[in-house]
Design a protein around this motif. Structure first.
Motif, PDB file in Angstrom:
ATOM      1  N   GLU A   1     -21.021 -12.619  -1.554  1.00 24.55           N
ATOM      2  CA  GLU A   1     -20.265 -11.371  -1.477  1.00 24.55           C
ATOM      3  C   GLU A   1     -18.815 -11.649  -1.090  1.00 24.55           C
ATOM      4  N   ALA A   2     -17.976 -10.656  -1.346  1.00 18.05           N
ATOM      5  CA  ALA A   2     -16.589 -10.702  -0.877  1.00 18.05           C
ATOM      6  C   ALA A   2     -16.514  -9.836   0.375  1.00 18.05           C
ATOM      7  N   LEU A   3     -16.057 -10.430   1.455  1.00 20.90           N
ATOM      8  CA  LEU A   3     -15.945  -9.725   2.732  1.00 20.90           C
ATOM      9  C   LEU A   3     -14.492  -9.344   2.960  1.00 20.90           C
ATOM     10  N   HIS A   4     -14.230  -8.057   3.180  1.00 16.75           N
ATOM     11  CA  HIS A   4     -12.878  -7.593   3.465  1.00 16.75           C
ATOM     12  C   HIS A   4     -12.569  -7.850   4.943  1.00 16.75           C
ATOM     13  N   VAL A   5     -11.627  -8.741   5.207  1.00 17.34           N
ATOM     14  CA  VAL A   5     -11.261  -9.046   6.593  1.00 17.34           C
ATOM     15  C   VAL A   5     -10.034  -8.263   7.043  1.00 17.34           C
ATOM     16  N   GLU A   6      -9.298  -7.673   6.119  1.00 20.31           N
ATOM     17  CA  GLU A   6      -8.189  -6.784   6.451  1.00 20.31           C
ATOM     18  C   GLU A   6      -8.031  -5.765   5.339  1.00 20.31           C
ATOM     19  N   VAL A   7      -7.754  -4.537   5.730  1.00 20.03           N
ATOM     20  CA  VAL A   7      -7.588  -3.436   4.780  1.00 20.03           C
ATOM     21  C   VAL A   7      -6.429  -2.560   5.243  1.00 20.03           C
ATOM     22  N   CYS A   8      -5.575  -2.175   4.302  1.00 18.30           N
ATOM     23  CA  CYS A   8      -4.478  -1.257   4.609  1.00 18.30           C
ATOM     24  C   CYS A   8      -4.518  -0.094   3.630  1.00 18.30           C
TER      25      CYS A   8
ATOM     26  N   ALA B   1     -12.128  -2.882   6.856  1.00 16.25           N
ATOM     27  CA  ALA B   1     -12.411  -4.252   7.253  1.00 16.25           C
ATOM     28  C   ALA B   1     -13.883  -4.354   7.624  1.00 16.25           C
ATOM     29  N   GLY B   2     -14.536  -5.352   7.086  1.00 18.35           N
ATOM     30  CA  GLY B   2     -15.968  -5.512   7.291  1.00 18.35           C
ATOM     31  C   GLY B   2     -16.791  -5.071   6.099  1.00 18.35           C
ATOM     32  N   SER B   3     -16.168  -4.348   5.167  1.00 16.17           N
ATOM     33  CA  SER B   3     -16.878  -3.920   3.963  1.00 16.17           C
ATOM     34  C   SER B   3     -17.148  -5.122   3.065  1.00 16.17           C
TER      35      SER B   3
ATOM     36  N   ALA C   1       0.832  -1.206   0.000  1.00 17.10           N
ATOM     37  CA  ALA C   1       0.000   0.000   0.000  1.00 17.10           C
ATOM     38  C   ALA C   1       0.868   1.259   0.000  1.00 17.10           C
ATOM     39  N   ASP C   2       1.911   1.256   0.826  1.00 17.23           N
ATOM     40  CA  ASP C   2       2.781   2.430   0.913  1.00 17.23           C
ATOM     41  C   ASP C   2       3.639   2.592  -0.346  1.00 17.23           C
ATOM     42  N   ARG C   3       4.149   1.486  -0.862  1.00 16.45           N
ATOM     43  CA  ARG C   3       5.055   1.571  -2.005  1.00 16.45           C
ATOM     44  C   ARG C   3       4.319   1.991  -3.274  1.00 16.45           C
ATOM     45  N   PHE C   4       3.089   1.495  -3.461  1.00 14.81           N
ATOM     46  CA  PHE C   4       2.346   1.813  -4.677  1.00 14.81           C
ATOM     47  C   PHE C   4       1.313   2.923  -4.466  1.00 14.81           C
ATOM     48  N   ARG C   5       1.178   3.368  -3.219  1.00 14.60           N
ATOM     49  CA  ARG C   5       0.203   4.406  -2.872  1.00 14.60           C
ATOM     50  C   ARG C   5      -1.224   3.990  -3.238  1.00 14.60           C
ATOM     51  N   VAL C   6      -1.602   2.824  -2.740  1.00 13.81           N
ATOM     52  CA  VAL C   6      -2.910   2.268  -3.052  1.00 13.81           C
ATOM     53  C   VAL C   6      -3.581   1.755  -1.780  1.00 13.81           C
ATOM     54  N   HIS C   7      -4.792   1.290  -1.964  1.00 14.96           N
ATOM     55  CA  HIS C   7      -5.551   0.583  -0.946  1.00 14.96           C
ATOM     56  C   HIS C   7      -5.317  -0.905  -1.179  1.00 14.96           C
ATOM     57  N   THR C   8      -5.000  -1.661  -0.134  1.00 11.46           N
ATOM     58  CA  THR C   8      -4.825  -3.103  -0.263  1.00 11.46           C
ATOM     59  C   THR C   8      -5.799  -3.816   0.659  1.00 11.46           C
ATOM     60  N   ALA C   9      -6.194  -5.020   0.265  1.00 12.78           N
ATOM     61  CA  ALA C   9      -7.189  -5.727   1.065  1.00 12.78           C
ATOM     62  C   ALA C   9      -7.042  -7.230   0.940  1.00 12.78           C
ATOM     63  N   LEU C  10      -7.410  -7.910   2.013  1.00 14.55           N
ATOM     64  CA  LEU C  10      -7.548  -9.363   2.033  1.00 14.55           C
ATOM     65  C   LEU C  10      -9.041  -9.643   2.140  1.00 14.55           C
TER      66      LEU C  10
ATOM     67  N   MET D   1      -9.646 -17.163  -0.384  1.00 16.16           N
ATOM     68  CA  MET D   1      -9.239 -15.782  -0.142  1.00 16.16           C
ATOM     69  C   MET D   1      -8.723 -15.129  -1.417  1.00 16.16           C
ATOM     70  N   SER D   2      -8.663 -13.804  -1.381  1.00 18.68           N
ATOM     71  CA  SER D   2      -8.047 -13.073  -2.491  1.00 18.68           C
ATOM     72  C   SER D   2      -7.382 -11.814  -1.948  1.00 18.68           C
ATOM     73  N   LEU D   3      -6.380 -11.346  -2.684  1.00 17.59           N
ATOM     74  CA  LEU D   3      -5.691 -10.102  -2.369  1.00 17.59           C
ATOM     75  C   LEU D   3      -6.057  -9.087  -3.448  1.00 17.59           C
ATOM     76  N   GLY D   4      -6.418  -7.891  -3.043  1.00 10.27           N
ATOM     77  CA  GLY D   4      -6.810  -6.882  -4.018  1.00 10.27           C
ATOM     78  C   GLY D   4      -6.246  -5.521  -3.700  1.00 10.27           C
ATOM     79  N   CYS D   5      -6.086  -4.714  -4.738  1.00 12.34           N
ATOM     80  CA  CYS D   5      -5.616  -3.340  -4.583  1.00 12.34           C
ATOM     81  C   CYS D   5      -6.457  -2.429  -5.470  1.00 12.34           C
ATOM     82  N   GLY D   6      -6.616  -1.195  -5.027  1.00 13.53           N
ATOM     83  CA  GLY D   6      -7.342  -0.218  -5.824  1.00 13.53           C
ATOM     84  C   GLY D   6      -6.816   1.174  -5.584  1.00 13.53           C
ATOM     85  N   ALA D   7      -7.026   2.024  -6.559  1.00 17.93           N
ATOM     86  CA  ALA D   7      -6.588   3.418  -6.451  1.00 17.93           C
ATOM     87  C   ALA D   7      -7.445   4.281  -7.372  1.00 17.93           C
ATOM     88  N   PRO D   8      -7.594   5.563  -7.034  1.00 24.34           N
ATOM     89  CA  PRO D   8      -8.273   6.465  -7.959  1.00 24.34           C
ATOM     90  C   PRO D   8      -7.604   6.423  -9.329  1.00 24.34           C
ATOM     91  N   ARG D   9      -8.403   6.458 -10.366  1.00 26.74           N
ATOM     92  CA  ARG D   9      -7.926   6.291 -11.724  1.00 26.74           C
ATOM     93  C   ARG D   9      -6.771   7.225 -12.082  1.00 26.74           C
TER      94      ARG D   9
END
Length: 265
Positions: A123-130, A143-145, A107-116, A228-236
């Motif tokens: 649904e996909a439940l986010h159990v951890e978010v950074c 987390a919980g989203s 998250a810090d290196r790529f300046r993004v949101h990361t999630a497990l 489980m899955s790992l995901g990242c997102g950022a404003p376009r």
């Protein structure tokens, strides 16, 4: 078409937990600070639940394997089913604790949101978010989203974890749930699965939300049945396509290391 709200933190003031579920969990929690064996009247005295409600709940929880009834004592105690749930929660917590520093570093290196994320119903439940500490502009998922399985990269990555027969059955459930929208969502799911089969990750270039670029990979922890899955997102505007693909490759490396029981280098 069914949509999600990835940019807004959802405060579900208008929704509530199932009353039956809430009462059942409340009843089980009574055993945490009580003698091993409790009667229905004991439980009613330790809760705000009517005696008739307690009787119905203890009967149901016994049938589910969460309570054990002794006919000689005419009392209940916690059953092995609760122990299994505890081990499952402990196992998931250990995975989260292990993964968290890796998610934060990315998250810090790529300046993004990361999630497990884990599979939870349809649904996909986010159990951890950074979130990145280097920028104030990241997605407001916590987390919980929960987000859609069919319409998101993390959802497609979760589907990729399933065995073919399981995935086929799950896709049938999704088709029934989404109805007419499935004609639009199904090709997105198939594309996501094809991308994962080819490169190990799947991308969303505004398909999940017009202003969001996202990427996700499946995760199968060693010696764990979890999906489980790992995901990242950022404003376009903050993420170029080459950088997003680089991020996807980084997630693949992390997923591979975690799946084999090794820490990412």
């Amino acid at each position: 078409m069914a949509t999600t709200k990835p940019l807004l933190r959802v405060h579900r003031k208008g929704s509530s937990v199932s009353p039956a579920l809430s009462r059942g969990l409340h009843l089980l929690s009574v055993f945490a600070d009580a003698p091993v064996w409790l009667s229905n009247s004991d439980i009613a005295g330790r809760t705000d639940l009517p005696a008739a409600t307690v009787a119905r709940l203890t009967k149901s929880l016994t049938g589910m394997g969460l309570l054990h009834y002794s006919s000689s004592r005419r009392r209940f105690r916690l059953a092995p089913g609760v122990v299994r749930l505890g081990y499952g929660a402990r196992s998931e917590t250990q995975i989260i604790e292990f993964i968290r520093p890796h998610l934060q570093e990315i998250a810090d290196r790529f300046r993004v949101h990361t999630a497990l994320a884990v599979l939870d119903g349809i649904e996909a439940l986010h159990v951890e978010v950074c979130h990145s500490t280097a920028t104030l502009v990241t997605l407001r998922l916590e987390a919980g989203s929960r987000v859609s399985i069919a319409g998101t990269p993390v959802g497609h990555a979760l589907l990729a974890c399933l065995e073919p027969a399981q995935r086929h059955s799950f896709m049938s459930d999704l088709a029934r749930h989404h109805g007419a929208d499935w004609d639009i969502l199904s090709p997105q799911v198939e594309q996501g699965l094809a991308e994962i089969a080819g490169s190990g990750f799947t991308l969303s270039l505004g398909g999940w939300h017009p202003d969001i670029y996202a990427v996700a990979v499946p995760l199968k922890p060693s010696d764990q049945p979890a999906v489980m899955s790992l995901g990242c997102g950022a404003p376009r505007g903050q993420m170029s396509l080459p950088r997003l693909k680089e991020l996807g490759q980084e997630l693949v490396r992390l997923s591979t290391a975690l799946a084999s029981g090794r820490e990412s280098a």
